[in-house]
Design a protein around this motif. Structure first.
Motif, short mmCIF file in Angstrom:
data_model
loop_
_atom_site.label_atom_id
_atom_site.label_comp_id
_atom_site.label_asym_id
_atom_site.label_seq_id
_atom_site.Cartn_x
_atom_site.Cartn_y
_atom_site.Cartn_z
N GLY B 96 -48.68 -73.98 13.24
CA GLY B 96 -48.09 -73.45 14.45
C GLY B 96 -47.97 -71.95 14.40
O GLY B 96 -47.84 -71.38 13.33
N ALA B 97 -48.02 -71.31 15.55
CA ALA B 97 -47.94 -69.85 15.65
C ALA B 97 -48.94 -69.18 14.74
O ALA B 97 -48.66 -68.12 14.16
CB ALA B 97 -46.52 -69.37 15.33
N GLN B 98 -50.06 -69.82 14.57
CA GLN B 98 -51.17 -69.30 13.77
C GLN B 98 -50.84 -69.20 12.28
O GLN B 98 -51.56 -68.58 11.52
CB GLN B 98 -51.65 -67.95 14.29
CG GLN B 98 -52.18 -68.05 15.71
CD GLN B 98 -52.76 -66.76 16.23
OE1 GLN B 98 -52.20 -65.69 15.99
NE2 GLN B 98 -53.86 -66.84 16.92
N LYS B 99 -49.77 -69.79 11.83
CA LYS B 99 -49.45 -69.78 10.41
C LYS B 99 -50.31 -70.81 9.70
O LYS B 99 -50.80 -71.77 10.28
CB LYS B 99 -47.97 -70.14 10.20
CG LYS B 99 -47.00 -69.12 10.71
CD LYS B 99 -45.58 -69.55 10.37
CE LYS B 99 -44.57 -68.55 10.86
NZ LYS B 99 -43.18 -68.97 10.52
N LEU B 100 -50.45 -70.60 8.40
CA LEU B 100 -51.17 -71.54 7.55
C LEU B 100 -50.29 -71.98 6.40
O LEU B 100 -49.56 -71.17 5.83
CB LEU B 100 -52.44 -70.91 6.98
CG LEU B 100 -53.62 -70.68 7.92
CD1 LEU B 100 -54.71 -69.91 7.21
CD2 LEU B 100 -54.14 -71.99 8.46
N VAL B 101 -50.37 -73.25 6.07
CA VAL B 101 -49.73 -73.77 4.86
C VAL B 101 -50.85 -74.19 3.92
O VAL B 101 -51.71 -75.00 4.29
CB VAL B 101 -48.81 -74.96 5.17
CG1 VAL B 101 -48.27 -75.57 3.88
CG2 VAL B 101 -47.66 -74.51 6.07
N PHE B 102 -50.83 -73.65 2.71
CA PHE B 102 -51.91 -73.87 1.76
C PHE B 102 -51.54 -74.93 0.73
O PHE B 102 -50.38 -75.10 0.35
CB PHE B 102 -52.23 -72.57 1.02
CG PHE B 102 -52.98 -71.57 1.84
CD1 PHE B 102 -52.29 -70.66 2.63
CD2 PHE B 102 -54.36 -71.53 1.84
CE1 PHE B 102 -52.98 -69.74 3.41
CE2 PHE B 102 -55.05 -70.61 2.59
CZ PHE B 102 -54.36 -69.71 3.39
N GLY B 103 -52.57 -75.60 0.25
CA GLY B 103 -52.41 -76.44 -0.92
C GLY B 103 -52.38 -75.59 -2.16
O GLY B 103 -52.51 -74.36 -2.12
N GLN B 104 -52.22 -76.25 -3.30
CA GLN B 104 -52.06 -75.55 -4.57
C GLN B 104 -53.36 -74.95 -5.07
O GLN B 104 -53.35 -74.11 -5.96
CB GLN B 104 -51.50 -76.51 -5.63
CG GLN B 104 -50.15 -77.10 -5.28
CD GLN B 104 -50.27 -78.41 -4.53
OE1 GLN B 104 -51.15 -78.61 -3.71
NE2 GLN B 104 -49.37 -79.31 -4.83
N GLY B 105 -54.47 -75.39 -4.51
CA GLY B 105 -55.75 -74.87 -4.94
C GLY B 105 -56.39 -75.73 -6.00
O GLY B 105 -55.70 -76.38 -6.80
N THR B 106 -57.71 -75.76 -6.01
CA THR B 106 -58.49 -76.44 -7.05
C THR B 106 -59.49 -75.43 -7.62
O THR B 106 -60.27 -74.85 -6.87
CB THR B 106 -59.25 -77.65 -6.49
OG1 THR B 106 -58.33 -78.61 -5.98
CG2 THR B 106 -60.11 -78.28 -7.58
N ARG B 107 -59.41 -75.26 -8.92
CA ARG B 107 -60.35 -74.34 -9.56
C ARG B 107 -61.60 -75.11 -9.96
O ARG B 107 -61.50 -76.13 -10.66
CB ARG B 107 -59.71 -73.68 -10.78
CG ARG B 107 -60.61 -72.66 -11.47
CD ARG B 107 -59.79 -71.72 -12.34
NE ARG B 107 -59.07 -72.43 -13.39
CZ ARG B 107 -59.53 -72.62 -14.63
NH1 ARG B 107 -60.72 -72.16 -14.96
NH2 ARG B 107 -58.81 -73.25 -15.53
N LEU B 108 -62.72 -74.64 -9.50
CA LEU B 108 -64.00 -75.31 -9.77
C LEU B 108 -64.78 -74.53 -10.82
O LEU B 108 -65.04 -73.33 -10.64
CB LEU B 108 -64.82 -75.43 -8.49
CG LEU B 108 -66.23 -76.02 -8.65
CD1 LEU B 108 -66.15 -77.46 -9.14
CD2 LEU B 108 -67.00 -75.92 -7.33
N THR B 109 -65.13 -75.22 -11.88
CA THR B 109 -65.98 -74.66 -12.93
C THR B 109 -67.31 -75.38 -12.91
O THR B 109 -67.35 -76.61 -12.78
CB THR B 109 -65.32 -74.81 -14.32
OG1 THR B 109 -64.07 -74.09 -14.32
CG2 THR B 109 -66.21 -74.27 -15.41
N ILE B 110 -68.38 -74.62 -13.06
CA ILE B 110 -69.73 -75.21 -13.05
C ILE B 110 -70.33 -75.08 -14.44
O ILE B 110 -70.43 -73.97 -14.98
CB ILE B 110 -70.65 -74.50 -12.04
CG1 ILE B 110 -70.00 -74.46 -10.65
CG2 ILE B 110 -72.01 -75.18 -11.99
CD1 ILE B 110 -69.78 -75.80 -10.02
N ASN B 111 -70.73 -76.20 -14.99
CA ASN B 111 -71.45 -76.18 -16.27
C ASN B 111 -72.94 -76.03 -16.03
O ASN B 111 -73.49 -76.67 -15.14
CB ASN B 111 -71.19 -77.48 -17.04
CG ASN B 111 -69.85 -77.50 -17.73
OD1 ASN B 111 -69.29 -76.45 -18.01
ND2 ASN B 111 -69.34 -78.68 -18.02
N PRO B 112 -73.58 -75.18 -16.83
CA PRO B 112 -75.03 -74.97 -16.62
C PRO B 112 -75.85 -76.20 -17.01
O PRO B 112 -75.38 -77.06 -17.72
CB PRO B 112 -75.34 -73.78 -17.56
CG PRO B 112 -74.25 -73.77 -18.56
CD PRO B 112 -73.03 -74.32 -17.90
#
Lengths: 117, 112
Positions: B96-112
């Motif tokens: 609402g009112a253009q606000k954002l509620v974020f999640g905790q985040g997920t860190r993505l690591t890529i193995n070669p």
């Protein structure tokens, strides 16, 4: 696309000093900007809504006298951390809404890393 | 109150493998949902968004997400990840009112 800049990108200061962070919308006008705080490995927490020409709206638990916000023009909002202490060390990010993009869509600045010694 | 949960703090996948990042939200009305990506030292970039209509949305960089109202989920997927996809991913809900509620985040690591 629209760009939001922040200055400085990194600042180190002594405890007790004040630090000003600028957030600019470079190619569009923003009557509203948002300030977020992000601790290491954590999410973004909204601190306040900056409103051009009027007082900022602070989220619950954010000290308005500690984090002074001024939205002096349609392209500039500033966040001043007054009498900074080590616990204020964090990553501060601003954003501005992309009005044509719909509710909640925002352009984010690159962030300012504040370290208080 | 609105909230977003990303159950996975850190995910590691091999380059070329498929990816799914989970996101669950809590919101009383029809949600506006977003996925943002944050690379080190950079601001957040919008990957994709859902406002209404088709529940499968396509985004940039080959990402897609599916809105499932019955599960209150908006999971992000990519069929084949690239090393450059390594970053922090945030799911967010418009509050609402253009606000954002974020999640905790997920860190993505890529193995070669």
């Amino acid at each position: 696309g629209a760009v939001v800049s922040q200055h400085p990108s990194r600042v180190i200061c002594k405890s007790g000093t004040s630090v000003k962070i600028e957030c600019r919308s470079l190619d569009f006008q923003a009557t509203t900007m948002f300030w977020y705080r992000q601790f290491p490995k954590q999410s973004l927490m909204l601190m306040a809504t900056s409103n051009e020409g009027s007082k900022a709206t602070y989220e619950q638990g954010v000290e308005k006298d500690k984090f002074l916000i001024n939205h002096a023009s349609l392209t500039l909002s500033t966040l001043t951390v007054t009498s900074a202490h080590p616990e204020d060390s964090s990553f501060y990010i601003c954003s501005a809404p992309r009005l044509a993009g719909g509710p909640g869509e925002q352009f984010f600045g690159p962030g300012t890393r504040l370290t208080v010694l | 109150a609105q909230s977003v949960t990303q159950p996975d703090i850190h995910i590691t996948v091999s380059e070329g493998a498929s990816l799914e990042l989970r996101c669950n939200y809590s919101y009383g009305a029809t949600p506006y949902l977003f996925w943002y990506v944050q690379s080190p030292g950079q601001g957040l970039q919008l990957l994709l968004k859902y406002f209404s209509g088709d529940t499968l949305v396509q985004g940039i960089k080959g990402f897609e997400a599916e809105f499932k109202r019955s599960q209150s989920s908006f999971n992000l997927r990519k069929p084949s990840v690239h090393w450059s996809d390594a970053a922090e991913y945030f799911c967010a809900v418009g509050a609402g009112a253009q606000k954002l509620v974020f999640g905790q985040g997920t860190r993505l690591t890529i193995n070669p």
